[in-house]
Motif scaffolding. Structure first.
Motif, short mmCIF file in Angstrom:
data_model
loop_
_atom_site.label_atom_id
_atom_site.label_comp_id
_atom_site.label_asym_id
_atom_site.label_seq_id
_atom_site.Cartn_x
_atom_site.Cartn_y
_atom_site.Cartn_z
N SER A 13 6.22 -2.37 9.33
CA SER A 13 5.63 -3.03 8.18
C SER A 13 6.02 -4.49 8.08
O SER A 13 7.20 -4.84 8.05
CB SER A 13 6.07 -2.31 6.90
OG SER A 13 5.84 -3.12 5.76
N SER A 30 1.73 6.50 -1.83
CA SER A 30 2.52 6.53 -0.61
C SER A 30 1.66 7.13 0.49
O SER A 30 0.68 7.83 0.23
CB SER A 30 3.78 7.37 -0.80
OG SER A 30 3.44 8.73 -1.07
N ASN A 63 5.53 6.25 6.41
CA ASN A 63 4.87 4.96 6.40
C ASN A 63 5.25 4.18 5.15
O ASN A 63 6.33 3.63 5.08
CB ASN A 63 3.35 5.12 6.53
CG ASN A 63 2.92 5.35 7.96
OD1 ASN A 63 3.69 5.12 8.89
ND2 ASN A 63 1.70 5.81 8.15
N GLU A 64 4.39 4.19 4.15
CA GLU A 64 4.62 3.32 3.00
C GLU A 64 4.92 4.12 1.74
O GLU A 64 4.32 5.17 1.51
CB GLU A 64 3.38 2.45 2.73
CG GLU A 64 2.76 1.80 3.94
CD GLU A 64 3.70 0.86 4.68
OE1 GLU A 64 4.76 0.52 4.13
OE2 GLU A 64 3.37 0.49 5.81
N ASP A 97 1.34 -1.81 2.32
CA ASP A 97 2.77 -2.08 2.48
C ASP A 97 3.29 -3.08 1.45
O ASP A 97 4.49 -3.36 1.41
CB ASP A 97 3.10 -2.51 3.90
CG ASP A 97 2.68 -3.93 4.25
OD1 ASP A 97 1.93 -4.56 3.47
OD2 ASP A 97 3.11 -4.42 5.32
N HIS A 121 6.63 -2.42 -0.51
CA HIS A 121 8.01 -2.76 -0.16
C HIS A 121 8.54 -3.92 -1.01
O HIS A 121 9.75 -4.00 -1.24
CB HIS A 121 8.10 -3.12 1.33
CG HIS A 121 7.88 -1.94 2.23
ND1 HIS A 121 8.82 -0.96 2.41
CD2 HIS A 121 6.80 -1.59 2.99
CE1 HIS A 121 8.35 -0.05 3.26
NE2 HIS A 121 7.14 -0.41 3.61
#
Length: 452
Positions: free
Chosen positions: A163, A206, A317-318, A380, A383
């Motif tokens: 990411s 997510s 992943n996210e 992403d 984050h």
């Protein structure tokens, strides 16, 4: 990790963009559209964005303050700061725009269409061009037209791991800018044209990838009792995991499981020894860990019931994109205008009513405010929200007379917002930057340390 909260209350009077700054932005839009065409015509995939980054920096070269150079970040990204330098301890409002394209062959037929195996079919070219217009307008009008400094973040690798946002958020160069609020924007074909959506809480889900492999006993298709059919077991697993949301997830919470790929066998009369599938598990406000645990229960239990064994691999992943409540209220107040969810005929899903026009909208964006939209798409941008107050806005692309969701959507080979979207996104961003900056200045408390 606890999510930081801004120390600032919503300003009593919503701040507005200074007329000179608004005028400067309008004067930049033609050049921004030309930049959008250049980016769109020659896209770069995740991790290979250096050419796109350099094109952007070239467009900003004459507005970067003397003696200040853009900061490299996350390998192929860059950051440009306008306003008081970070060394003075002044918190900045950061805006993220994504540089990368997708590995898709475009079918838009546009005169500036990409011709290779990559395409901007997620609107990133619009986001970048809009942010460039905002930066140039501020550079021309003077950064003192803003309540707080601006940090423009041109981020790589939104579409593919590792990411880019996670790398930017952890980069010492980013941390050194003392960012107090992070903004992002995304074009959204699920919303009507002329709409900007701003709300607190989860707005994108997510997203974790799952890989399922079933092991059985292969054999002849005419003697199935001598086999342990991995294909049948996998078929039941796929059916079973799709029932998880309806039977294992709180019906008041949103989540979705999709199996998008299945592989098995080499001949029609052979029961294969193995079968596999891949998919995604997405949780908006459903419990992410509980959903993944339920998938594991179904995979392993169903395989056992059919005399097979199975393995589940989860590729994280996210996390979910969770908008900061206070920042959302502040920005929504600054966008003004009648709310789309208050208009006659509208509903909680944002469909129906007199959607698609901009009557009742407030200055300076010309957009109607929506406070209901959220989706199980992923980004992403999440984050940034893990380390500082953040806000993702969505700007509608579906034209009047069309129903959101019926035309080509994000990642479709024919998806491409029209050029006027550059201006709509830029106006929404500029108003949001001013509002977030005013909120930062309104408090005497120190901004949250992004690493805490």
């Amino acid at each position: 990790m606890s999510r930081p909260q801004p120390a600032t209350p919503q300003p009593a009077t919503p701040p507005r963009v200074a007329p000179a700054l608004h005028a400067a932005l309008e004067e930049e839009l033609d050049a921004a559209v030309a930049l959008r065409h250049a980016l769109h015509r020659d896209p770069r995939l995740s991790g290979d964005e250096a050419d796109s980054r350099d094109l952007v920096l070239g467009a900003l070269a004459d507005v970067v303050p003397d003696g200040r150079t853009p900061d490299p970040v996350a390998d192929t990204g860059a950051m440009v700061r306008l306003g008081a330098p970070a060394e003075e301890g002044t918190p900045a409002v950061a805006v993220r725009a994504e540089l990368d394209a997708l590995p898709v062959v475009e079918r838009t037929g546009l005169p500036f269409s990409a011709t290779g195996a990559a395409a901007h079919v997620c609107g990133h070219d619009v986001h970048v061009a809009a942010l460039v217009a905002v930066v140039r307008a501020i550079g021309r009008a003077g950064a003192d037209a803003l309540p707080a400094p601006l940090l423009a973040v041109f981020q790589p690798r939104e579409e593919k791991a590792p990411s880019g946002a996670a790398d930017v958020a952890a980069d010492p160069a980013f941390v050194a800018h003392r960012v107090g609020a992070m903004l992002g924007v995304h074009v959204q074909p699920e919303l009507p044209r002329g709409t900007v959506s701003v709300r607190g809480g989860p707005v994108n889900a997510s997203a974790d990838e799952i890989e399922i492999e079933v092991h059985g006993r292969g054999g002849h298709g005419g003697y199935p009792h001598r086999t342990r059919d991995a294909v049948l077991a996998l078929a039941e697993i796929v059916s079973g995991v799709h029932h998880i949301v309806s039977r294992r997830v709180d019906p008041m919470a949103a989540g979705v499981i999709t199996i998008g790929q299945m592989t098995a066998g080499s001949a029609p009369n052979v029961v294969p020894e193995t079968a596999s599938a891949r998919g995604t598990v997405r949780a908006l406000d459903a419990d992410r860990d509980e959903m993944l645990a339920a998938v594991r229960d179904v995979v392993e239990g169903t395989a056992t019931a059919y005399g097979c064994t199975a393995t589940l691999t989860v590729v994280p992943n996210e996390p979910a994109v969770v908008n900061d409540d206070a920042l959302a209220r502040t920005v929504a107040a600054s966008l003004g205008g009648r709310r789309r969810d208050d208009r006659a005929g509208g509903n909680a899903n944002g469909h129906g009513g007199r959607s698609g026009d901009a009557d009742g909208a407030g200055e300076p964006t010309g957009l109607v405010l929506d406070t209901t939209f959220r989706s199980c798409g992923a980004d992403d941008f999440s984050h940034y929200g893990d380390v500082l107050p953040s806000l993702m806005l969505f700007v509608g692309t579906t034209p009047a007379g069309s129903t959101p969701g019926e035309g080509p959507g994000l990642h479709h080979p024919e998806f491409s917002p029209d050029d006027a979207m550059v201006g709509e996104v830029a106006r929404a961003l500029l108003a949001s930057v001013v509002a977030a900056g005013a909120a930062l200045v309104a408090t005497t408390a120190e901004p949250a340390d992004p690493l805490v």
